[in-house]
Design a protein around this motif. Structure first.
Motif, short mmCIF file in Angstrom:
data_model
loop_
_atom_site.label_atom_id
_atom_site.label_comp_id
_atom_site.label_asym_id
_atom_site.label_seq_id
_atom_site.Cartn_x
_atom_site.Cartn_y
_atom_site.Cartn_z
N LEU A 116 48.42 61.71 39.35
CA LEU A 116 47.66 61.20 41.08
C LEU A 116 45.93 60.50 40.85
O LEU A 116 45.83 59.60 40.90
CB LEU A 116 47.41 62.80 41.80
N ILE A 117 45.27 60.89 39.66
CA ILE A 117 44.23 60.28 38.88
C ILE A 117 44.19 58.85 38.33
O ILE A 117 44.13 57.75 38.66
CB ILE A 117 43.99 60.70 37.54
N ALA A 118 45.37 58.70 38.09
CA ALA A 118 46.47 57.30 37.25
C ALA A 118 47.11 57.24 38.37
O ALA A 118 46.38 55.29 38.64
CB ALA A 118 47.68 57.59 36.58
N LEU A 119 47.47 57.30 39.53
CA LEU A 119 47.60 56.56 41.12
C LEU A 119 46.36 55.96 41.19
O LEU A 119 46.47 54.42 41.72
CB LEU A 119 48.20 57.26 41.48
N LEU A 120 45.04 56.21 41.70
CA LEU A 120 44.12 56.12 41.86
C LEU A 120 43.33 55.00 41.91
O LEU A 120 42.78 54.03 42.35
CB LEU A 120 43.08 57.67 42.77
N VAL A 121 43.54 54.94 40.28
CA VAL A 121 42.98 54.46 39.46
C VAL A 121 43.36 53.62 39.47
O VAL A 121 42.68 52.51 39.51
CB VAL A 121 42.67 54.98 38.22
N PHE A 122 44.67 53.50 39.59
CA PHE A 122 45.21 51.68 39.71
C PHE A 122 45.10 51.59 41.04
O PHE A 122 44.50 50.18 41.32
CB PHE A 122 46.67 51.92 39.78
N TRP A 135 44.19 47.36 41.67
CA TRP A 135 44.77 46.77 42.82
C TRP A 135 44.01 46.19 43.70
O TRP A 135 44.44 45.57 43.88
CB TRP A 135 46.33 47.82 43.02
N GLY A 136 43.89 47.18 44.23
CA GLY A 136 42.13 47.04 45.45
C GLY A 136 41.32 45.45 45.56
O GLY A 136 40.87 45.03 45.99
N CYS A 187 47.38 46.32 34.93
CA CYS A 187 46.71 47.55 35.18
C CYS A 187 47.54 49.01 35.86
O CYS A 187 46.58 49.93 35.94
CB CYS A 187 46.99 47.68 37.47
N LEU A 188 48.29 49.11 35.76
CA LEU A 188 48.93 50.36 35.38
C LEU A 188 48.90 51.46 33.71
O LEU A 188 48.87 52.78 33.81
CB LEU A 188 50.03 50.49 35.49
#
Length: 219
Positions: free
Chosen positions: A44-50, A54-55, A206-207
């Motif tokens: 989830l940390i990786a997803l949030l940073v991504f 991306w934003g 980014c990922l």
């Protein structure tokens, strides 16, 4: 009516990966699978940073600058939407945009508090050694409380989604699966040409950065 691409693959994969990982994090903690819970937390940390990256540099509809408006404008849109007086076609609507930010902040606090928490059984978050035991215990309690807040926000999000699907006849779920939306009225040429979809390689970069950061924390 015309179908037009709204969401890129990166945004759609992020959304459904977030859903799966939040469910997995809940399931593992409910079943005392602490080590797996920690792994899903770092996912989830990786997803949030991504999503933050991306934003900032991703496709136009995913960028914060595209959907963040003044809070007063968001409230005005929300009131008109509940009265079925307005219809948003491209990207997150003004009220939904702020819901995304609130959800990201709550998820972010959930992750930080998890990193600082402990379970008094020898397994602690990777940052818990940097604070006192008392503070770690406090973050452990906040981690539990904040999850209840997150559940409430998720339910509110689901209510809003089904309001759009059933009442406003705007199938947000299908759009987030296919990336395309059937417009009720055509976009003007300027609005359609303003849509920008970032190249796949940028999403991969980014990922990798996000996963690298999460893995560094995990280690």
């Amino acid at each position: 009516m015309k179908k037009i691409k709204i969401w890129d693959a990166a945004t759609r994969i992020f959304h459904w990966a977030l859903v799966l990982n939040i469910f997995a994090a809940w399931y593992t903690i409910e079943n005392r699978l602490i080590e797996l819970h920690e792994i899903f937390g770092h996912c989830l940390i990786a997803l949030l940073v991504f999503r933050v990256l991306w934003g900032l540099i991703g496709s136009s509809t995913a960028r914060f600058s595209h959907f963040l408006v003044h809070p007063v404008a968001a409230l005005s849109y929300l009131k008109q939407s509940l009265r079925l007086q307005t219809h948003h076609q491209i990207g997150h609507n003004p009220a939904g945009g702020w819901m995304i930010i609130v959800m990201m902040l709550v998820i972010g606090f959930q992750l930080v508090s998890g990193l600082l928490s402990n379970n008094d059984l020898g397994l602690s978050g990777v940052l818990s050694d940097y604070v006192s035991k008392e503070m770690s215990d406090t973050f452990t309690q906040l981690h539990s409380i904040n999850f209840e807040i997150l559940v409430g926000i998720i339910w509110l999000h689901l209510v809003a989604v089904f309001f759009y699907v059933l009442v406003k006849k705007d199938n947000l779920i299908k759009t987030l699966l296919t990336g395309k939306k059937q417009l009720t009225k055509p976009l003007n040429q300027a609005a359609e040409s303003a849509l920008y979809f970032a190249p796949v390689r940028l999403g991969v970069i980014c990922l990798l950065v996000a996963c690298g950061f999460a893995y560094w924390l995990y280690q």
